[in-house]
Design a protein around this motif. Structure first.
Motif, PDB file in Angstrom:
ATOM      1  N   GLY A 133       0.818  -1.213   0.000  1.00 53.22           N
ATOM      2  CA  GLY A 133       0.000   0.000   0.000  1.00 53.22           C
ATOM      3  C   GLY A 133       0.849   1.259   0.000  1.00 53.22           C
ATOM      4  N   LEU A 134       1.926   1.240   0.786  1.00 55.86           N
ATOM      5  CA  LEU A 134       2.843   2.376   0.801  1.00 55.86           C
ATOM      6  C   LEU A 134       3.433   2.603  -0.588  1.00 55.86           C
ATOM      7  N   LEU A 138       3.037   5.783  -3.060  1.00 53.21           N
ATOM      8  CA  LEU A 138       4.185   6.542  -3.549  1.00 53.21           C
ATOM      9  C   LEU A 138       4.124   6.694  -5.064  1.00 53.21           C
ATOM     10  N   PHE A 139       3.755   5.625  -5.761  1.00 52.69           N
ATOM     11  CA  PHE A 139       3.651   5.697  -7.222  1.00 52.69           C
ATOM     12  C   PHE A 139       2.646   6.762  -7.634  1.00 52.69           C
ATOM     13  N   LEU A 140       1.500   6.795  -6.972  1.00 49.03           N
ATOM     14  CA  LEU A 140       0.476   7.771  -7.323  1.00 49.03           C
ATOM     15  C   LEU A 140       0.954   9.199  -7.069  1.00 49.03           C
ATOM     16  N   LEU A 141       1.587   9.434  -5.915  1.00 51.15           N
ATOM     17  CA  LEU A 141       2.091  10.772  -5.625  1.00 51.15           C
ATOM     18  C   LEU A 141       3.180  11.196  -6.608  1.00 51.15           C
ATOM     19  N   ILE A 161      -4.511  -2.148   8.707  1.00 49.91           N
ATOM     20  CA  ILE A 161      -5.154  -1.697   9.942  1.00 49.91           C
ATOM     21  C   ILE A 161      -4.383  -0.481  10.450  1.00 49.91           C
ATOM     22  N   ALA A 162      -4.968   0.686  10.231  1.00 51.63           N
ATOM     23  CA  ALA A 162      -4.253   1.938  10.504  1.00 51.63           C
ATOM     24  C   ALA A 162      -4.023   2.186  11.984  1.00 51.63           C
ATOM     25  N   ALA A 163      -4.801   1.553  12.866  1.00 50.06           N
ATOM     26  CA  ALA A 163      -4.629   1.774  14.302  1.00 50.06           C
ATOM     27  C   ALA A 163      -3.430   1.019  14.860  1.00 50.06           C
ATOM     28  N   SER A 164      -2.887   0.087  14.099  1.00 49.34           N
ATOM     29  CA  SER A 164      -1.727  -0.679  14.565  1.00 49.34           C
ATOM     30  C   SER A 164      -0.440   0.072  14.235  1.00 49.34           C
ATOM     31  N   ARG A 165       0.689  -0.552  14.544  1.00 43.91           N
ATOM     32  CA  ARG A 165       1.968   0.095  14.246  1.00 43.91           C
ATOM     33  C   ARG A 165       2.145   0.368  12.757  1.00 43.91           C
ATOM     34  N   THR A 166       1.455  -0.417  11.917  1.00 39.59           N
ATOM     35  CA  THR A 166       1.556  -0.170  10.483  1.00 39.59           C
ATOM     36  C   THR A 166       0.891   1.146  10.080  1.00 39.59           C
ATOM     37  N   GLY A 167       0.125   1.742  10.978  1.00 41.80           N
ATOM     38  CA  GLY A 167      -0.498   3.033  10.699  1.00 41.80           C
ATOM     39  C   GLY A 167       0.490   4.163  10.557  1.00 41.80           C
ATOM     40  N   ILE A 168       1.744   3.937  10.882  1.00 41.17           N
ATOM     41  CA  ILE A 168       2.747   4.979  10.671  1.00 41.17           C
ATOM     42  C   ILE A 168       2.900   5.276   9.181  1.00 41.17           C
ATOM     43  N   LEU A 169       2.508   4.311   8.339  1.00 43.60           N
ATOM     44  CA  LEU A 169       2.548   4.548   6.895  1.00 43.60           C
ATOM     45  C   LEU A 169       1.476   5.553   6.492  1.00 43.60           C
ATOM     46  N   ASP A 170       0.283   5.445   7.096  1.00 43.25           N
ATOM     47  CA  ASP A 170      -0.749   6.458   6.873  1.00 43.25           C
ATOM     48  C   ASP A 170      -0.261   7.815   7.371  1.00 43.25           C
ATOM     49  N   ALA A 171       0.370   7.813   8.552  1.00 43.29           N
ATOM     50  CA  ALA A 171       0.852   9.059   9.142  1.00 43.29           C
ATOM     51  C   ALA A 171       1.860   9.753   8.228  1.00 43.29           C
ATOM     52  N   PHE A 172       2.641   8.972   7.507  1.00 41.86           N
ATOM     53  CA  PHE A 172       3.594   9.545   6.557  1.00 41.86           C
ATOM     54  C   PHE A 172       2.872  10.357   5.480  1.00 41.86           C
TER      55      PHE A 172
END
Length: 220
Positions: A133-134, A138-141, A161-172
């Motif tokens: 997903g990240l 990135l490709f789209l941006l 699951i954005a609430a987990s530690r993987t949500g740091i990718l959304d935060a980026f």
């Protein structure tokens, strides 16, 4: 030890490792396939050789980008790498992590890969939920998309699951939207202003989500 595909016994061992150690048995019926940009970029979980053959034939793939990186002891890695070679596909390792702030140097390297690769391409990690997903975002941006388009690639429909530690990718992606979107092109922001350390310090996951992703789903 590295997977050896030069003998029947070695190929069997790689397949067993892929199916039961790397959980490819669970990916046989769950492809997690998606179209990022038609005719240019596709996404999935780690493909088995027959899945890669089918995708290459159907979509005319020229390139495979492995977001897990080279894993010599992983049967899935060995099998998909060999399948890509037989199909004449470019196979590129571009490792990312799913629970840390995206590294600036890896983003810049992937941007270079995207600029020079043969299209259409397939990006994959293990489950196709987080790193994939990240990379799709990135490709789209990098191709004129907005942060909202990038965030849509990190979605529960892919198992993210954005609430987990993987949500740091959304935060980026949120950080770019808040700090620079409309003011700086994305890649200029990454080069000149993006602060990995600050993003790590700001982000907080939810314990229940971490238990789900790490303990139940056992994501990589």
């Amino acid at each position: 030890m590295p997977q050896d595909l030069t003998t029947p016994a070695g190929r069997r061992a790689a397949l067993v490792n892929s199916l039961f150690v790397d959980h490819a048995a669970l990916r046989t019926g769950w492809r997690n396939w998606g179209i990022v940009v038609p005719g240019r970029l596709y996404r999935s979980n780690h493909p088995q050789p027959w899945q890669l053959r089918n995708a290459a034939r159907r979509f005319g793939l020229k390139t495979v980008i492995n977001l897990r990186g080279h894993r010599p002891e992983c049967g899935s890695d060995a099998l998909s790498r060999a399948a890509a070679a037989l199909l004449g596909l470019d196979h590129i390792d571009a490792p990312f992590e799913s629970r840390g702030a995206p590294h600036k140097d890896r983003i810049l390297r992937l941007a270079g890969i995207y600029a020079s690769m043969q299209e259409p391409a397939l990006i994959h990690c293990k489950s196709g939920a987080d790193r994939t997903g990240l990379a799709a975002g990135l490709f789209l941006l990098l191709n004129g998309g907005a942060s909202a388009d990038a965030l849509a690639q990190l979605h529960p429909r892919w198992g993210h699951i954005a609430a987990s530690r993987t949500g740091i990718l959304d935060a980026f992606f949120h950080r770019y939207a808040w700090d620079a979107e409309g003011r700086l092109p994305f890649l200029d922001w990454v080069r000149d202003e993006y602060d990995e350390t600050a993003l790590r310090a700001e982000f907080q996951s939810r314990p229940w989500a971490d238990r789900l992703v790490d303990g139940v789903l056992r994501r990589e």
